[in-house]
Design an enzyme around this catalytic site. Sequence first.
Site, PDB file in Angstrom:
ATOM      1  N   SER A  33      99.061  23.701 -39.670  1.00  0.00           N
ATOM      2  CA  SER A  33      98.851  22.275 -39.355  1.00  0.00           C
ATOM      3  C   SER A  33      97.762  22.092 -38.306  1.00  0.00           C
ATOM      4  O   SER A  33      97.397  20.966 -37.978  1.00  0.00           O
ATOM      5  CB  SER A  33     100.158  21.639 -38.859  1.00  0.00           C
ATOM      6  N   ASN A 120     110.019  22.441 -31.555  1.00  0.00           N
ATOM      7  CA  ASN A 120     110.607  21.213 -32.103  1.00  0.00           C
ATOM      8  C   ASN A 120     110.590  20.071 -31.087  1.00  0.00           C
ATOM      9  O   ASN A 120     110.228  18.942 -31.409  1.00  0.00           O
ATOM     10  CB  ASN A 120     112.037  21.480 -32.585  1.00  0.00           C
ATOM     11  N   THR A 165      98.575 -25.485 -49.102  1.00  0.00           N
ATOM     12  CA  THR A 165      99.765 -24.740 -49.505  1.00  0.00           C
ATOM     13  C   THR A 165      99.561 -24.504 -50.994  1.00  0.00           C
ATOM     14  O   THR A 165      98.943 -25.318 -51.678  1.00  0.00           O
ATOM     15  CB  THR A 165     101.073 -25.529 -49.271  1.00  0.00           C
ATOM     16  N   HIS A 166     100.052 -23.356 -51.451  1.00  0.00           N
ATOM     17  CA  HIS A 166      99.819 -22.943 -52.858  1.00  0.00           C
ATOM     18  C   HIS A 166      98.320 -22.871 -53.152  1.00  0.00           C
ATOM     19  O   HIS A 166      97.914 -22.980 -54.308  1.00  0.00           O
ATOM     20  CB  HIS A 166     100.487 -23.891 -53.865  1.00  0.00           C
ATOM     21  N   SER A 287      73.701  -6.161 -52.602  1.00  0.00           N
ATOM     22  CA  SER A 287      73.899  -5.536 -53.911  1.00  0.00           C
ATOM     23  C   SER A 287      72.639  -4.769 -54.280  1.00  0.00           C
ATOM     24  O   SER A 287      71.523  -5.207 -53.971  1.00  0.00           O
ATOM     25  CB  SER A 287      74.175  -6.621 -54.947  1.00  0.00           C
ATOM     26  N   LYS A 293      72.543 -11.291 -53.313  1.00  0.00           N
ATOM     27  CA  LYS A 293      73.923 -11.118 -52.855  1.00  0.00           C
ATOM     28  C   LYS A 293      74.052 -10.780 -51.371  1.00  0.00           C
ATOM     29  O   LYS A 293      73.315  -9.953 -50.849  1.00  0.00           O
ATOM     30  CB  LYS A 293      74.625 -10.003 -53.667  1.00  0.00           C
ATOM     31  N   ASN A 295      77.419  -9.789 -49.498  1.00  0.00           N
ATOM     32  CA  ASN A 295      78.834  -9.590 -49.822  1.00  0.00           C
ATOM     33  C   ASN A 295      79.696  -9.356 -48.572  1.00  0.00           C
ATOM     34  O   ASN A 295      79.261  -8.690 -47.636  1.00  0.00           O
ATOM     35  CB  ASN A 295      78.986  -8.392 -50.771  1.00  0.00           C
ATOM     36  N   GLU A 300      86.598  -7.260 -47.339  1.00  0.00           N
ATOM     37  CA  GLU A 300      87.243  -6.686 -48.523  1.00  0.00           C
ATOM     38  C   GLU A 300      87.876  -5.337 -48.206  1.00  0.00           C
ATOM     39  O   GLU A 300      88.991  -5.035 -48.640  1.00  0.00           O
ATOM     40  CB  GLU A 300      86.229  -6.530 -49.652  1.00  0.00           C
ATOM     41  N   TYR A 327     115.848  19.807 -36.968  1.00  0.00           N
ATOM     42  CA  TYR A 327     114.455  19.909 -37.398  1.00  0.00           C
ATOM     43  C   TYR A 327     114.348  20.545 -38.777  1.00  0.00           C
ATOM     44  O   TYR A 327     115.043  21.513 -39.098  1.00  0.00           O
ATOM     45  CB  TYR A 327     113.641  20.742 -36.381  1.00  0.00           C
ATOM     46  N   GLN A 332     106.607  18.199 -40.399  1.00  0.00           N
ATOM     47  CA  GLN A 332     105.196  18.455 -40.082  1.00  0.00           C
ATOM     48  C   GLN A 332     104.272  17.519 -40.866  1.00  0.00           C
ATOM     49  O   GLN A 332     103.150  17.252 -40.456  1.00  0.00           O
ATOM     50  CB  GLN A 332     104.866  19.922 -40.404  1.00  0.00           C
ATOM     51  N   LYS A 335     102.397  13.846 -39.373  1.00  0.00           N
ATOM     52  CA  LYS A 335     101.247  13.570 -38.511  1.00  0.00           C
ATOM     53  C   LYS A 335     100.054  12.928 -39.218  1.00  0.00           C
ATOM     54  O   LYS A 335      99.485  11.949 -38.735  1.00  0.00           O
ATOM     55  CB  LYS A 335     100.815  14.848 -37.801  1.00  0.00           C
TER      56      LYS A 335
HETATM   57  N1  ARG Z   1     103.803  22.265 -36.579  1.00  0.00           N
HETATM   58  C1  ARG Z   1     105.174  21.938 -36.503  1.00  0.00           C
HETATM   59  C2  ARG Z   1     105.384  20.463 -36.844  1.00  0.00           C
HETATM   60  O1  ARG Z   1     104.473  19.743 -36.815  1.00  0.00           O
HETATM   61  C3  ARG Z   1     105.714  22.210 -35.128  1.00  0.00           C
HETATM   62  C4  ARG Z   1     107.190  22.497 -35.093  1.00  0.00           C
HETATM   63  C5  ARG Z   1     107.463  23.764 -35.796  1.00  0.00           C
HETATM   64  N2  ARG Z   1     108.785  24.186 -35.622  1.00  0.00           N
HETATM   65  C6  ARG Z   1     109.330  25.186 -36.312  1.00  0.00           C
HETATM   66  N3  ARG Z   1     110.538  25.494 -36.060  1.00  0.00           N
HETATM   67  N4  ARG Z   1     108.657  25.815 -37.245  1.00  0.00           N
HETATM   68  O2  ARG Z   1     106.443  20.042 -37.151  1.00  0.00           O
END
Ligand code: ARG
Length: 470
Positions: A33, A120, A165-166, A287, A293, A295, A300, A327, A332, A335
Amino acid sequence: MATPSGANSGGQKPWGGVFSTATDGRVEKFSESVSYDCRLYAQDIRGSVAHARMLAAVGVLTPTERDDIVAGLTRIAAEISAGTFVFRPELEDVHMNIERTLTERIGDAGRKLHTGRSRNDQVSTDFRLWVRDEIDALTGLLRDVQRAFVGRCAADADIILPGYTHLQRAQPVLANHYWLAYCEKFERDRARLADCRRRVNQLPLGTAALAGTTIPIDRQLVADELGFEGLVANSLDSSSDRDFAIEFVACLSLIALHLSGWAEEWILWSTSEFNFIKLPQAFCTGSSIMPQKINPDVLELTRGKTGRVIGDLQALLVLVKGLPLAYNRDLQEDKERVFDAADTVRACLELAAPLVAGAELKRESIASRLEHGYLDATTLMEHLITQGVPQRTAHEIIGKLVAGAMEQNIPLAKLTASELNAAHPGLASSAPSVLGAANSIAAFKSLGSTNPNMVADQVAKWKERLEGEP
Ligand code: ARG
């Protein structure tokens, strides 16, 4: 990441003790990650510095070990921000990359840093710090957009627009009433973010893997140093909880919805059919085939990117659904969705403020439209009600008058005195005071309405509120 498929890239894992076989190179690639969670490096280092100081305070580290750790981490932070630090994908994530490099440089003190914590609680801490920073930045950007709307109010104060409205013409509304409607929406977004921030701002660190730790750590000390308002109370909850991330992206989704409604409205207003608004050219594109144009691409894309933010929210909800305590590595996957949603909304808000400030209402074109669509019919009906006519009766009387005017293709103000008096005795003498957009607007009485004095009060209130902010 240049690892050939199936081959191991070498390097002892921080968790490698129990293993007798090296990780398959494809697994390293699949599970890393660090390619994206490296964005958490500043928060990771802030958290580790606070953790090390606390470990020294409770006697787990010597002052020298603490100082070595803090100095080593500070140097790593500087290298990462300068772009000279080398992240190694075989070390999985940002946490293990930083800790391993620290240990390589300072030896055993570095090997002690992970005492009383787990990745964790570490990742949850880093992520909460990141979301907290982002909430603060987004709050400022929302304020900028509000300021842009309020900034228009002096110049637009006398402009009346058709309200819909509408998407059918309904009643006349001051332009400033429109602008403040958006300020209110973004104010709720800010309040939601502030409320979300309270739950984000609880420290998970020290809840360790899932059960806590036997090391006599002082979590409150860490919370104080990192500015957390409280401690996550239950270690199992802490390890599994991503509510804070989901809630944050839900807040972002609402911001995106508000932006997309505004974008859609201004796209419509900028068409030749509406011709209400001229968008700043620096925020439009042309365009490649049609030379005439101009735009509204930024609007958008703002509208379109809303789908992406809602998709991020959906992905997070489904990600967490059905996960047992505590956990699970699934987490993971959170993110990238949160980063994407935050980056997207930030980019939209950054463009919204100058676009709002730079657009021009087309006064003449708007004014000519106010004559059409019977925007004053409801005011005339209410005028009859104030003279004692029951609402349903008044509605019917004015409905018939409108039908007659429609047949002749004229506004209500052009009906003859006898037509008006036939509808209701004496109407010809009193009706002119409420007919036409300007008279209609002035006749509004209820709080929150588009009455010019009330709108002016609201503008003043908003100005004061926004000026008082940093
Ligand atoms: N990269 C992991 C995550 O984003 C970190 C936690 C990993 N924990 C584990 N027990 N493997 O969740």
